[in-house]
Design a protein around this motif. Structure first.
Motif, short mmCIF file in Angstrom:
data_model
loop_
_atom_site.label_atom_id
_atom_site.label_comp_id
_atom_site.label_asym_id
_atom_site.label_seq_id
_atom_site.Cartn_x
_atom_site.Cartn_y
_atom_site.Cartn_z
N LYS A 1 -9.56 23.75 -25.60
CA LYS A 1 -9.00 23.73 -24.25
C LYS A 1 -9.84 24.60 -23.29
N GLY A 2 -10.13 24.05 -22.12
CA GLY A 2 -10.89 24.78 -21.11
C GLY A 2 -12.39 24.57 -21.17
N THR A 3 -12.88 23.96 -22.26
CA THR A 3 -14.32 23.71 -22.38
C THR A 3 -14.64 22.30 -21.90
N PHE A 4 -15.94 22.02 -21.75
CA PHE A 4 -16.39 20.69 -21.34
C PHE A 4 -16.93 19.93 -22.54
N LEU A 5 -16.47 18.70 -22.70
CA LEU A 5 -17.04 17.82 -23.72
C LEU A 5 -18.37 17.27 -23.24
N PHE A 6 -18.43 16.92 -21.97
CA PHE A 6 -19.68 16.51 -21.33
C PHE A 6 -19.60 16.87 -19.86
N LEU B 1 -20.74 8.23 -26.69
CA LEU B 1 -19.47 7.63 -26.32
C LEU B 1 -18.41 8.30 -27.18
N TYR B 2 -17.18 8.43 -26.69
CA TYR B 2 -16.16 9.18 -27.42
C TYR B 2 -14.87 8.39 -27.57
N ILE B 3 -14.22 8.57 -28.72
CA ILE B 3 -12.87 8.05 -28.94
C ILE B 3 -11.98 9.26 -29.21
N VAL B 4 -10.97 9.47 -28.37
CA VAL B 4 -10.08 10.62 -28.54
C VAL B 4 -9.23 10.44 -29.79
N GLN B 5 -9.27 11.42 -30.67
CA GLN B 5 -8.46 11.42 -31.88
C GLN B 5 -7.18 12.22 -31.70
N SER B 6 -7.26 13.30 -30.92
CA SER B 6 -6.10 14.14 -30.61
C SER B 6 -6.44 14.98 -29.40
N GLY B 7 -5.41 15.54 -28.76
CA GLY B 7 -5.63 16.34 -27.56
C GLY B 7 -5.70 15.48 -26.31
N ILE B 8 -6.03 16.11 -25.19
CA ILE B 8 -6.12 15.42 -23.90
C ILE B 8 -7.41 15.85 -23.20
N LEU B 9 -8.14 14.87 -22.69
CA LEU B 9 -9.40 15.13 -21.99
C LEU B 9 -9.26 14.69 -20.53
N GLN B 10 -9.63 15.57 -19.63
CA GLN B 10 -9.56 15.30 -18.19
C GLN B 10 -10.95 14.93 -17.68
N VAL B 11 -11.07 13.73 -17.11
CA VAL B 11 -12.35 13.24 -16.61
C VAL B 11 -12.34 13.35 -15.09
N SER B 12 -13.32 14.08 -14.54
CA SER B 12 -13.30 14.42 -13.12
C SER B 12 -14.67 14.34 -12.49
N LYS B 13 -14.66 14.29 -11.17
CA LYS B 13 -15.87 14.42 -10.35
C LYS B 13 -15.78 15.75 -9.64
N ILE B 14 -16.76 16.60 -9.83
CA ILE B 14 -16.77 17.92 -9.19
C ILE B 14 -17.83 17.91 -8.10
N GLU C 1 -12.40 19.43 -7.03
CA GLU C 1 -12.41 18.53 -8.17
C GLU C 1 -11.53 17.31 -7.88
N LEU C 2 -12.05 16.13 -8.18
CA LEU C 2 -11.27 14.91 -8.06
C LEU C 2 -11.10 14.35 -9.47
N THR C 3 -9.86 14.43 -9.97
CA THR C 3 -9.58 13.96 -11.33
C THR C 3 -9.34 12.46 -11.32
N LEU C 4 -9.99 11.76 -12.21
CA LEU C 4 -9.87 10.30 -12.28
C LEU C 4 -9.05 9.83 -13.48
N LEU D 1 -19.76 11.83 -14.33
CA LEU D 1 -18.51 12.58 -14.29
C LEU D 1 -18.55 13.67 -15.34
N SER D 2 -17.55 14.54 -15.30
CA SER D 2 -17.43 15.62 -16.29
C SER D 2 -16.13 15.44 -17.08
N GLY D 3 -16.17 15.80 -18.35
CA GLY D 3 -15.00 15.72 -19.20
C GLY D 3 -14.58 17.10 -19.66
N ARG D 4 -13.46 17.58 -19.11
CA ARG D 4 -12.96 18.92 -19.46
C ARG D 4 -11.73 18.80 -20.34
N VAL D 5 -11.65 19.64 -21.36
CA VAL D 5 -10.56 19.57 -22.33
C VAL D 5 -9.30 20.23 -21.75
#
Length: 230
Positions: free
Chosen positions: A26-31, A40-53, A59-62, A85-89
């Motif tokens: 949580k709080g780190t960036f996946l990309f 390319l990623y497939i979420v197995q667990s948790g939630i990833l927020q994809v945004s344009k900064i 930040e505009l979350t998409l 875009l950026s992917g933040r956990v």
């Protein structure tokens, strides 16, 4: 974003290409935007927020992506592409990682899978287009109403008194979806609560009159697979 099962059972073939499983905290960036896009990623667990900064820090979350969601609309068969875009956990978990070169090789040899993948990509573009349409045409109020509708389609549970959104979001996080300030969202949510359109209990939003929100933004009743935030 649709889950793999919702797009087509054929996309489950992507699991055969998984290179490794990566933990995300949580709080780190996946990309991050600007980095070389080779996964390319497939979420197995948790939630990833994809945004344009944007440069001033706003930040505009998409999307808010959960288990089963496919992330990283990389441009395949194009060299040296970068993430736009950026992917933040938002919630710690794991993702399955598929390397771009492996994906390209598989798609080049499997026409049915390529067609399904193209369909999935087309749906992602349609989702993005409709989100920006709501932001541009309906202003800040319309952006919030649209966001609440989309969140309810992705994370809503039907209750006797309405649709409960089982994804706790702060007002700042809602503001990021709308491209506006927290103060504006505070005021708009307060107005909706006073009108008994929504209620909020310990950060959990319940929508009591979703038709009101739809009517206020001249909702076009897009298919649910398009009107989502994941």
């Amino acid at each position: 974003m649709q889950s793999l099962k919702e797009v087509s059972t054929e996309l489950h073939e992507l699991f055969e290409m998984v290179h490794h499983i990566r933990k995300m905290e949580k709080g780190t960036f996946l990309f991050q935007e600007g980095a070389i896009a080779n996964e390319l990623y497939i979420v197995q667990s948790g939630i990833l927020q994809v945004s344009k900064i944007i440069p001033d820090g706003r930040e505009l979350t998409l999307r808010m992506c959960k288990k089963g969601d496919l992330i990283g609309e990389i441009d395949i068969f194009c060299p040296s592409q970068k993430y736009l875009l950026s992917g933040r956990v938002a919630e710690s978990g794991e993702v399955a990682v598929i390397m771009k070169d492996v994906l390209e090789e598989k798609l080049s040899k499997n026409l049915p899978l390529s067609l399904v993948y193209m369909k999935w990509m087309s749906q992602q573009y349609r989702k993005t287009q409709t989100k920006f349409r709501d932001l541009v045409l309906h202003g800040k109020k319309g952006a919030l109403y649209s966001t609440l509708i989309r969140i309810s389609n992705s994370y809503g549970i039907m209750k006797t008194d309405g649709i409960m959104i089982r994804l706790p979001l702060t007002n700042q996080e809602l503001a990021n979806f709308c491209g506006t300030s927290r103060e504006v969202v505070n005021r708009l949510l307060s107005d909706l609560r006073k009108a008994n359109i929504i209620s909020i209990d310990k950060g959990t939003i319940t929508i009591h009159d979703i038709d009101y929100l739809r009517n206020e933004i001249d909702c076009e009743r897009c298919p649910v697979e398009i009107c989502r935030i994941n």
